[in-house]
Write an enzyme that holds these catalytic residues in place. Structure first.
Site, PDB file in Angstrom:
ATOM      1  N   ARG A  88       0.806  -0.868   0.110  1.00 43.95           N
ATOM      2  CA  ARG A  88      -0.562  -0.399  -0.308  1.00 43.95           C
ATOM      3  C   ARG A  88       0.895   0.972  -0.400  1.00 43.95           C
ATOM      4  O   ARG A  88       1.879   1.239   0.533  1.00 43.95           O
ATOM      5  CB  ARG A  88      -0.889  -0.247   1.048  1.00 43.95           C
ATOM      6  CG  ARG A  88      -2.461   1.448   1.430  1.00 43.95           C
ATOM      7  CD  ARG A  88      -2.592   1.006   2.112  1.00 43.95           C
ATOM      8  NE  ARG A  88      -4.340   2.218   1.963  1.00 43.95           N
ATOM      9  CZ  ARG A  88      -4.320   2.973   2.899  1.00 43.95           C
ATOM     10  NH1 ARG A  88      -3.914   2.519   4.708  1.00 43.95           N
ATOM     11  NH2 ARG A  88      -4.952   4.590   2.516  1.00 43.95           N
ATOM     12  N   HIS A  89       0.454   2.578  -0.860  1.00 42.63           N
ATOM     13  CA  HIS A  89       1.234   3.411  -0.972  1.00 42.63           C
ATOM     14  C   HIS A  89       1.117   4.354   0.375  1.00 42.63           C
ATOM     15  O   HIS A  89       0.524   3.574   1.496  1.00 42.63           O
ATOM     16  CB  HIS A  89       0.444   4.352  -1.741  1.00 42.63           C
ATOM     17  CG  HIS A  89      -0.954   5.103  -1.607  1.00 42.63           C
ATOM     18  ND1 HIS A  89      -1.214   5.412  -0.425  1.00 42.63           N
ATOM     19  CD2 HIS A  89      -2.101   4.792  -1.790  1.00 42.63           C
ATOM     20  CE1 HIS A  89      -2.447   5.939  -0.500  1.00 42.63           C
ATOM     21  NE2 HIS A  89      -2.551   4.735  -1.077  1.00 42.63           N
ATOM     22  N   ASP A 116      -3.041  13.414   2.758  1.00 40.13           N
ATOM     23  CA  ASP A 116      -3.527  14.477   3.309  1.00 40.13           C
ATOM     24  C   ASP A 116      -5.107  13.800   3.605  1.00 40.13           C
ATOM     25  O   ASP A 116      -5.746  13.774   4.524  1.00 40.13           O
ATOM     26  CB  ASP A 116      -3.509  15.622   2.649  1.00 40.13           C
ATOM     27  CG  ASP A 116      -2.058  16.744   2.693  1.00 40.13           C
ATOM     28  OD1 ASP A 116      -1.280  16.023   4.161  1.00 40.13           O
ATOM     29  OD2 ASP A 116      -2.150  17.989   2.861  1.00 40.13           O
ATOM     30  N   GLU A 150      -6.831   1.947  -7.835  1.00 37.31           N
ATOM     31  CA  GLU A 150      -7.761   1.448  -6.451  1.00 37.31           C
ATOM     32  C   GLU A 150      -8.762   1.510  -7.328  1.00 37.31           C
ATOM     33  O   GLU A 150      -9.086   2.122  -7.923  1.00 37.31           O
ATOM     34  CB  GLU A 150      -7.570   2.527  -5.639  1.00 37.31           C
ATOM     35  CG  GLU A 150      -8.449   2.751  -4.591  1.00 37.31           C
ATOM     36  CD  GLU A 150      -8.271   1.505  -3.341  1.00 37.31           C
ATOM     37  OE1 GLU A 150      -8.154   0.540  -3.836  1.00 37.31           O
ATOM     38  OE2 GLU A 150      -7.599   2.096  -2.138  1.00 37.31           O
TER      39      GLU A 150
END
Length: 203
Positions: free
Chosen positions: A6-7, A11, A81
């Site tokens: 997962r990246h 934010d 995604e």
């Protein structure tokens, strides 16, 4: 062997907002997470790094490749995604009240995410001659891909933290899950089965 990673944090991750296909970049915390995680992939096993085309995944892959002195490979649309349609940008806590049945307009079906994930594994493996590859993608994508391989309800899989890594391997003519977010699948399987049993009792 492929590692589905997962990246790093964005934010919107920090604010609890659903990202989906919205192309939100890494923040400074996410970049630091990627640099810190690189050592977990040292040792010479991994041969290259690929990613989803979204910026948060691609930058994570570039940081890992640079830290590990590995070639950075291509981007794969199959690793994108899940599309969340009208829910993208919405706070996760609001999802249940706004769409109680999870019938979110424009959302990509979970089964299609799983099928797409399997196509992506096949394509990456073919493009790299079966060599071990780090593939940076997204939390929901990884969840549905693993559930598509193992046959378990995706809701029963644990949450994937930023830079968590799950390993899959093609063996005996099929993909197999070896680890889930760093935990051996045999251990995770006990929890998956327990959650499935709870659902049956509650039905």
């Amino acid at each position: 062997m492929l590692a589905l990673i997962r990246h790093g944090q964005t934010d919107w991750n920090a604010a609890g907002r659903l990202q989906g296909r919205t192309d939100i970049p890494l923040n400074d915390v996410g970049r630091a997470q990627a640099r810190a995680a690189a050592s977990a992939f040292s040792g010479g096993l991994w041969q290259s790094v690929v990613s989803s085309p979204l910026g948060r995944a691609r930058e994570t892959a570039e940081i890992l490749a640079d830290a590990l002195d590995l070639p950075i490979g291509g981007t794969y649309d199959e690793l994108l995604e899940q599309e969340y349609g009208e829910a993208e940008g919405v706070h996760v806590a609001e999802i249940a009240s706004r769409w109680p049945d999870r019938a979110i307009p424009g959302k990509e079906p979970e089964a299609e995410v799983a099928r797409r994930g399997l196509r992506g594994l096949e394509r990456i493996s073919a493009d790299h001659g079966g060599a071990p590859v780090l593939a940076v993608a997204h939390g929901s994508f990884i969840r549905y891909t693993l559930s598509g391989i193992s046959g378990h309800d995706p809701r029963h899989y644990p949450r994937f933290e930023n830079l968590s890594s799950s390993h899959v391997r093609f063996e005996d003519a099929a993909w197999r899950v070896h680890t889930v977010a760093g935990v051996e699948f045999a251990e995770v399987l006990l929890d998956l089965e327990a959650r499935a049993a709870e659902d049956e009792r509650a039905a």
